[in-house]
Design an enzyme around this catalytic site. Structure first.
Site, PDB file in Angstrom:
ATOM      1  N   SER A   1       0.803  -1.223   0.000  1.00  0.00           N
ATOM      2  CA  SER A   1       0.000   0.000   0.000  1.00  0.00           C
ATOM      3  C   SER A   1       0.836   1.274   0.000  1.00  0.00           C
ATOM      4  CB  SER A   1      -0.935   0.000   1.213  1.00  0.00           C
ATOM      5  OG  SER A   1      -0.202  -0.209   2.407  1.00  0.00           O
TER       6      SER A   1
ATOM      7  N   GLY B   1      -2.082  -4.304   0.741  1.00  0.00           N
ATOM      8  CA  GLY B   1      -2.331  -5.518   1.506  1.00  0.00           C
ATOM      9  C   GLY B   1      -1.400  -6.670   1.187  1.00  0.00           C
TER      10      GLY B   1
ATOM     11  N   ASN C   1       3.265  -5.681   5.737  1.00  0.00           N
ATOM     12  CA  ASN C   1       2.053  -6.432   6.078  1.00  0.00           C
ATOM     13  C   ASN C   1       2.375  -7.753   6.780  1.00  0.00           C
ATOM     14  OD1 ASN C   1      -0.123  -4.702   5.090  1.00  0.00           O
ATOM     15  ND2 ASN C   1       0.743  -5.083   3.064  1.00  0.00           N
TER      16      ASN C   1
ATOM     17  N   ASP D   1      -4.489   6.468  10.364  1.00  0.00           N
ATOM     18  CA  ASP D   1      -4.213   5.101  10.827  1.00  0.00           C
ATOM     19  C   ASP D   1      -2.808   4.951  11.400  1.00  0.00           C
ATOM     20  OD1 ASP D   1      -2.597   5.108   8.562  1.00  0.00           O
ATOM     21  OD2 ASP D   1      -3.862   3.721   7.425  1.00  0.00           O
TER      22      ASP D   1
ATOM     23  N   HIS E   1       0.060   4.686   7.103  1.00  0.00           N
ATOM     24  CA  HIS E   1       0.265   5.116   5.723  1.00  0.00           C
ATOM     25  C   HIS E   1       0.617   6.601   5.631  1.00  0.00           C
ATOM     26  CE1 HIS E   1      -2.373   1.524   5.366  1.00  0.00           C
ATOM     27  NE2 HIS E   1      -1.531   1.247   4.380  1.00  0.00           N
TER      28      HIS E   1
END
Length: 224
Positions: A45, A84, A113, A194, A197
């Site tokens: 991502s 992801g 991830n 979050d 990111h």
């Protein structure tokens, strides 16, 4: 008649010299042209531009930078990043990507991830080693971009996670970016809500972190 014959020979000699000089100049011209290169970004991502306009992401900014360096330098950037994706996903996708694009350079930006999901680090390390081996065997130069995970995953796991990238880079002797989010991750205004990111404003900094390693490989093909 002899004078005319001499004149004709002289003209022929001049034409041959001009033709020879033209061929030489053409050869020199083509020898200075930078051959096209292709750069494949195999990421998650962070490189896919999650939560932002993809056209403002660091990969898009890289394309713009490469096109502005010089008209003679044609570099094709393929963004094969998928939000992801884990190192296992990247490894599974890479063979077809290599077949389709035959990249000269592969930037590997994977592993985040794996860490966020608590995957076994030995599996991630094996996957990264295999990804680099696939790239090298295909004739690609590989750059490894490291990532770190938040400290709330436990000091031992976060430390061991970080060490995986160091070991992989050393074992495979590839250019290494220790932390792709250097100068970004600890700046709240540069991170999305979050906390994982980077924001759109952070994308130029991401490119700054990556550019030196890419530039090193692309030179002398690039003039900047």
């Amino acid at each position: 008649m002899n004078f005319m014959h001499h004149n004709i020979n002289a003209k022929h000699d001049t034409s041959r010299r001009v033709f020879s000089l033209t061929l030489t100049l053409i050869a020199v011209f083509f020898s200075t042209i930078s051959y096209a290169k292709s750069v494949l970004i195999l990421g998650d991502s962070i490189s896919a531009g999650y939560g932002i306009n993809p056209h403002a992401g660091w990969v898009a900014l890289l394309e713009q930078k490469l096109s502005s360096v010089s008209d003679d330098n044609e570099v094709n950037v393929i963004n094969a990043s998928v939000s992801g994706n884990t190192s296992s996903d990247g490894l599974a996708r890479l063979p077809k990507l290599i077949e389709a694009h035959t990249p000269d350079i592969i930037v590997v930006e994977l592993g985040g991830n794996d860490g966020l999901r608590g995957h076994p680090l030995k599996v991630m390390e094996s996957n990264l080693n295999s990804i680099i081996a696939l790239g090298k065997n295909a004739g690609s130069e590989v750059i490894l971009a490291g990532i770190e995970i938040p400290p709330n995953y436990g000091q031992r796991y976060t430390n061991e996670f970080k060490k995986v990238f160091v070991r992989v880079a050393e074992k495979n002797d590839v250019p290494f970016i220790p932390f792709i989010l250097e100068g970004i991750a600890l700046e709240p205004e540069l991170m999305q809500d979050d906390g994982i990111h980077p924001t759109e404003d952070a994308q130029p900094l991401l490119l700054e972190n990556i550019w030196p390693s890419l530039k090193e490989i692309l030179i002398p093909n690039l003039s900047e």
